[in-house]
Structure formats: C-alpha cells, structure tokens
Design a protein around this motif. Structure first.
Motif, PDB file in Angstrom:
ATOM      1  N   PHE A   9       0.848  -1.189   0.000  1.00  0.00           N
ATOM      2  CA  PHE A   9       0.000   0.000   0.000  1.00  0.00           C
ATOM      3  C   PHE A   9       0.882   1.237   0.000  1.00  0.00           C
ATOM      4  O   PHE A   9       1.893   1.305   0.701  1.00  0.00           O
ATOM      5  CB  PHE A   9      -0.907   0.003   1.237  1.00  0.00           C
ATOM      6  CG  PHE A   9      -1.763   1.232   1.372  1.00  0.00           C
ATOM      7  CD1 PHE A   9      -2.882   1.412   0.568  1.00  0.00           C
ATOM      8  CD2 PHE A   9      -1.442   2.215   2.302  1.00  0.00           C
ATOM      9  CE1 PHE A   9      -3.668   2.551   0.691  1.00  0.00           C
ATOM     10  CE2 PHE A   9      -2.223   3.354   2.439  1.00  0.00           C
ATOM     11  CZ  PHE A   9      -3.345   3.516   1.626  1.00  0.00           C
ATOM     12  N   TRP A  56      -2.504   3.087  -4.141  1.00  0.00           N
ATOM     13  CA  TRP A  56      -3.802   3.112  -3.476  1.00  0.00           C
ATOM     14  C   TRP A  56      -4.955   2.948  -4.478  1.00  0.00           C
ATOM     15  O   TRP A  56      -5.177   3.794  -5.344  1.00  0.00           O
ATOM     16  CB  TRP A  56      -3.949   4.410  -2.717  1.00  0.00           C
ATOM     17  CG  TRP A  56      -5.118   4.453  -1.759  1.00  0.00           C
ATOM     18  CD1 TRP A  56      -6.104   3.527  -1.594  1.00  0.00           C
ATOM     19  CD2 TRP A  56      -5.410   5.499  -0.827  1.00  0.00           C
ATOM     20  NE1 TRP A  56      -6.980   3.907  -0.629  1.00  0.00           N
ATOM     21  CE2 TRP A  56      -6.587   5.115  -0.137  1.00  0.00           C
ATOM     22  CE3 TRP A  56      -4.796   6.710  -0.511  1.00  0.00           C
ATOM     23  CZ2 TRP A  56      -7.152   5.918   0.850  1.00  0.00           C
ATOM     24  CZ3 TRP A  56      -5.357   7.503   0.468  1.00  0.00           C
ATOM     25  CH2 TRP A  56      -6.522   7.118   1.141  1.00  0.00           C
ATOM     26  N   ASP A  78      -1.748  -4.412   6.127  1.00  0.00           N
ATOM     27  CA  ASP A  78      -2.971  -3.857   5.553  1.00  0.00           C
ATOM     28  C   ASP A  78      -2.869  -2.335   5.447  1.00  0.00           C
ATOM     29  O   ASP A  78      -2.064  -1.703   6.131  1.00  0.00           O
ATOM     30  CB  ASP A  78      -4.178  -4.241   6.411  1.00  0.00           C
ATOM     31  CG  ASP A  78      -4.394  -5.755   6.451  1.00  0.00           C
ATOM     32  OD1 ASP A  78      -4.182  -6.399   5.406  1.00  0.00           O
ATOM     33  OD2 ASP A  78      -4.741  -6.279   7.529  1.00  0.00           O
ATOM     34  N   PRO A  79      -3.721  -1.724   4.588  1.00  0.00           N
ATOM     35  CA  PRO A  79      -3.667  -0.275   4.389  1.00  0.00           C
ATOM     36  C   PRO A  79      -3.921   0.522   5.671  1.00  0.00           C
ATOM     37  O   PRO A  79      -4.869   0.244   6.410  1.00  0.00           O
ATOM     38  CB  PRO A  79      -4.767  -0.018   3.353  1.00  0.00           C
ATOM     39  CG  PRO A  79      -4.917  -1.308   2.629  1.00  0.00           C
ATOM     40  CD  PRO A  79      -4.668  -2.368   3.648  1.00  0.00           C
ATOM     41  N   ASN A 127     -11.531   0.473  -3.800  1.00  0.00           N
ATOM     42  CA  ASN A 127     -11.729  -0.732  -2.995  1.00  0.00           C
ATOM     43  C   ASN A 127     -10.984  -0.741  -1.661  1.00  0.00           C
ATOM     44  O   ASN A 127     -11.381  -1.457  -0.748  1.00  0.00           O
ATOM     45  CB  ASN A 127     -11.296  -1.969  -3.799  1.00  0.00           C
ATOM     46  CG  ASN A 127     -12.077  -2.112  -5.096  1.00  0.00           C
ATOM     47  OD1 ASN A 127     -13.291  -2.239  -5.072  1.00  0.00           O
ATOM     48  ND2 ASN A 127     -11.383  -2.059  -6.221  1.00  0.00           N
ATOM     49  N   GLN A 128      -9.889   0.014  -1.532  1.00  0.00           N
ATOM     50  CA  GLN A 128      -9.098  -0.018  -0.301  1.00  0.00           C
ATOM     51  C   GLN A 128      -9.522   1.091   0.659  1.00  0.00           C
ATOM     52  O   GLN A 128      -9.422   2.271   0.337  1.00  0.00           O
ATOM     53  CB  GLN A 128      -7.609   0.109  -0.625  1.00  0.00           C
ATOM     54  CG  GLN A 128      -7.017  -1.105  -1.306  1.00  0.00           C
ATOM     55  CD  GLN A 128      -5.538  -0.932  -1.588  1.00  0.00           C
ATOM     56  OE1 GLN A 128      -5.118   0.077  -2.150  1.00  0.00           O
ATOM     57  NE2 GLN A 128      -4.736  -1.921  -1.206  1.00  0.00           N
TER      58      GLN A 128
END
Length: 507
Positions: free
Chosen positions: A126, A131, A174-175, A135-136
């Motif tokens: 990420f 980005w 994870d982001p 969806n994120q």
C-alpha cells in the motif's frame, strides 16, 4: 531586636520565593493541560476521519493531495487541503465534517491543530501510488510521540470505531494512513478565530517550509534563512554539468570532477587543493599568494550511512515518513565568536539502503552501495580561511518531532598569521600568502555552541572538515578488483554517517 529582624527577613524570603515559583508551577499545569487537550482533539479528528474514509470521494482527494508531496513527503497538510474539491464539488472538509454530530465543534478542533497532517505511508502492499481508492479503505492510526518514546503500541481506528494496536517499528500489512503533526513545515501567520462570533477572520494560516529541502510546492512560503549570524546565503545551487572530456589522460578519470578549480588542483597534484580553489595559490605556476574568490562555496553533495546498523538506527519508525537529516555546520571566527548554518536533507530509507550491485556482463564481485546524491547540492558557505580558520564542525541528526531540547558542543579552529590586509598601493583586501599555514605560528580559538534538537531525534554525532584535507585524493576502483579508477572524494565521517562535502561553482 535582632531576632525580630531575622524573622522578618526569613518571612520575606519565603514570600518572594513562593511568588517566584508560582508561575513555573502554573506553566507546567497549563502545558500538561494543553498536551492533553491536543491529544483529545487529535483522537476525535482521527475517529471522525476514519468514518469519513468510507466515502470514496474522501479517499480520492486524499490520494491526489498526497501525491503532490508538497513537503517532499506523502503528507497531506489538512489546512492546505481541506478546501480541495471532489468530483461532486464538495470540499474535503465538507465531506469529512458530515461524519460528525457537532460541526461547529469539529471546526474548532481543526482550528486548534494548525499542523494537522494525514500521512500516506509507503508500505509493502500500500502506498499513495498503489492506493486503489475504489476498494481499499485504510484504518487510521494516530501518531503519539510520547507513546513512541515509551514503547507503547500505535493506536488505529476503523470506520466502526474498533481499536487496533499496531507497532511503530513493524510495518503493517494492511492499508493504514497516519494522523500526526507535520515536522517539515511551520505556521507563518496566526489565524484569527473567535468562539464568541463563531467565525474566522478574513485570512487563513500561511505555512513555511522549515528548510529548502522540504519545499516542493508554491503552497509553502520560502524558508527563513537558517544562517544564525543573519548574513544572506543561497540555500542551494545547481551542480555544474559533468564535463565530457578531461584536461589530462582520460584513464585518470578526473573529468568526473565536475568543478573546474578542484579538478585542476587534483590533476596538478597540488598539496593544498582549497588554497587553489579559494585563493588561486598554485606553486607549480609560482603563484604564492591570492585574494579570496567569490566563485566557489562548499556544498553537501551526498550522504551515506556508515553501515546497515546505522541505517537501522534512523529507520525504526515507519510512521515517520521520509527522513529529515539535519546538518548543523558550526564555525569559530577569528574574534572567538561562532556561526551556525543549519541545513536539511530529505530522503527515503530506500535512498540510503545498501544494495548489492554487479556490473552487467561481468564476473566481478558484487559490491555494496548506499550513497544518496542530493538532487541539488546544498550550499554551505565559501571558505574564508582568514575569517573561519582551518576547521568546520558538522553536527548531524535525524529529526523526529518531540519536545525541544538542546545540546552543547565545543568548537575550535586554528588561525594562521599568513594573511595581510593591504598589499601594494592600489590593491586593498585580505591576501593569503603561501600554502597551508605558511609556516607561521597559529592561534587556536575555541567556544561552546548550543544546538537545538528534540528528545526523539536520532543523534548521528559529529565530524570535522579541515581546510587542508584534500578535496579529492588519488583514484580508487569503482568496485573491488575492478577498473576504471575514479578520484576519491573526501567525506566528513561522524562514525554513523558520511557527508561528501566539496567546493562547487556558485556563479
């Protein structure tokens, strides 16, 4: 009677002592209350912002603003980005404030946090570039300097208010985006806001980059001169283009020295290269004296960590973003006073990472490189040996925001007597005679200088540069057991970091 006078004196001493100590106690209480209020406001903004990230328009604006890199990092300074509009025509602030119940209070929170910044980190999966805003949906971490110092976890929130504990040292998979204060800019004007009338004055804050290395947008004002004796200096200059042909046998590769005077001094094997660069002294041509030139000045050209352990020391916090290497160049003058020039270098951990390289189509051994060449070398100052003597001290740190502290360093320099203030009838000025100290007696001047830092910054120690140290020494191989041989540039070594410092043209 004596007892009465003594008792009265003691009472008065206690009275004034208490009166003197009172404001210090009050200031400590006010400071603690301010920190607690600041933390509470950041927490409320973080939780509101985490809810707002469910809105794709918010994510799109945030990505766009981060990619601007206004301070040469992926920082979104909220005060400068809150009026950016989405495809629907709504501003970022309008979109985020829709997720709070008390918009007026939310406005007050934003006003109280002028350096509020949203940082989009570069993680393995990420980053601002990667980005996928469709969806994120990142969670939002809140960076707390005191928690980091105490080895407490990094707290992060999702849109539902769920709390996740992360590590400052280990990058999340994870982001995540991070709410923090911006350490690369400062408020240049105070914004007026009145709770009584509930509206702002007719002007907004303006923001100034703390160093030219952190200015990457017209949204930021030029930094103040950081030359502490208030003389005017250029902050940087473009490095001259490397020449295609040398003035001697190409096998010596001196053409890779970009500046004309240092290249000539190297080619002619002059004993004191800076004597030629700054004073034109060239014993090979029977030129034994000269006046200080304004054509050259010392520049920081590149930096390199001494080893991988030193690099790890300054890259143990992923929420910090790009590195801010602060170099304080301190000199003593002939009268015993001091001068300090503060420079900032912005780079990423990847820029300094030790990478194993191997030449294409060769079987030569792989070699490690980790040297970062500045896009624009940082000008320090021309070296006036009469004024500054023979030694400059470099005090280096990697800056992290925190409580301001100070350190005291001792600085000294040697001053030779081979200067004359008046030569001939029509020529007036300070002339230097002979190379080096000229065989004359020397006088040492010493002083102590206070250097500002923070309690969370990483100390990279100190190094000394001597006027008579060669700018370039005899050629060395580009890698182990390999040809060609390149001129070796001298570096200021602190034990943790090396600074390549050399004179470059400033005209």
């Amino acid at each position: 009677m004596k007892k009465i006078i003594l008792l009265t004196s003691l009472i008065l001493m206690l009275f004034f002592s208490c009166k003197k100590d009172g404001p210090n106690v009050d200031q400590s209480i006010d400071s603690k209350r301010s920190l607690e209020e600041d933390r509470a406001n950041k927490l409320e903004f973080t939780q509101t912002f985490a809810r707002a990230l469910e809105n794709q328009e918010v994510r799109a604006i945030l990505k766009q603003e981060a990619l601007e890199k206004i301070d040469n990092d992926y920082d979104v300074l909220y005060a400068l980005s809150k009026n950016s509009t989405s495809s629907s025509g709504k501003t970022l602030h309008e979109l985020i404030s829709a997720y709070t119940e008390d918009k007026e209070h939310f406005d007050e929170i934003v006003q109280s946090l002028p350096l509020l910044t949203i940082y989009v980190p570069k993680l393995d999966e990420f980053s601002a570039e990667k980005w996928d805003t469709e969806n994120q949906i990142p969670i939002v971490a809140i960076r707390d300097v005191n928690d980091r110092k105490s080895n407490k976890p990094l707290l992060a929130y999702d849109a539902s208010g769920n709390l996740t504990e992360l590590s400052y040292k280990e990058k999340p998979k994870d982001p995540v985006v991070v709410v923090k204060d911006n350490e690369r800019v400062e408020v240049a004007a105070t914004e007026s806001y009145s709770k009584e009338i509930g509206k702002r004055a007719n002007f907004e804050n303006s923001y100034r980059a703390t160093d030219v290395a952190f200015k990457n947008s017209n949204k930021l004002i030029e930094p103040f001169s950081l030359h502490l004796d208030k003389n005017t200096l250029r902050d940087s200059t473009s490095r001259p283009t490397i020449l295609e042909e040398g003035t001697i046998d190409a096998s010596d590769y001196s053409y890779l020295i970009s500046a004309e005077a240092p290249r000539y001094a190297y080619e002619q094997k002059l004993e004191s290269q800076r004597d030629y660069v700054y004073y034109g002294i060239d014993p090979s041509k029977n030129v034994e004296s000269g006046k200080l030139t304004n054509r050259y000045a010392e520049h920081i050209v590149s930096i390199r960590m001494e080893n991988e352990a030193a690099l790890q020391k300054i890259t143990d916090d992923w929420t910090d973003g790009n590195l801010e290497i602060i170099v304080n160049v301190i000199t003593v003058n002939r009268e015993g006073g001091s001068q300090s020039i503060r420079k900032g270098i912005s780079c990423s951990a990847d820029d300094l990472k030790f990478v194993r390289k191997r030449e294409d189509n060769t079987r030569s051994p792989a070699y490690l490189i980790g040297e970062y060449f500045l896009p624009t070398p940082l000008e320090i100052e021309k070296w006036d040996a009469y004024k500054y003597g023979e030694k400059w001290k470099f005090v280096v740190s990697e800056y992290d925001p925190g409580t301001e502290t100070t350190t005291v360093t001792s600085v000294s320099s040697e001053f030779s007597g081979n200067f004359n203030g008046n030569v001939g009838i029509d020529v007036i000025g300070i002339f230097k005679f002979g190379i080096g100290g000229g065989g004359t007696s020397k006088e040492t001047k010493s002083t102590q200088v206070t250097v500002k830092t923070t309690d969370t910054s990483d100390d990279l120690y100190e190094g000394i540069l001597n006027f008579y140290t060669p700018i370039y020494s005899r050629a060395e191989p580009t890698r182990p057991m390999a040809w060609p041989f390149y001129p070796k540039a001298y570096t200021v070594n602190t034990g943790l970091i090396r600074l390549r410092v050399e004179p470059l043209a400033i005209y």
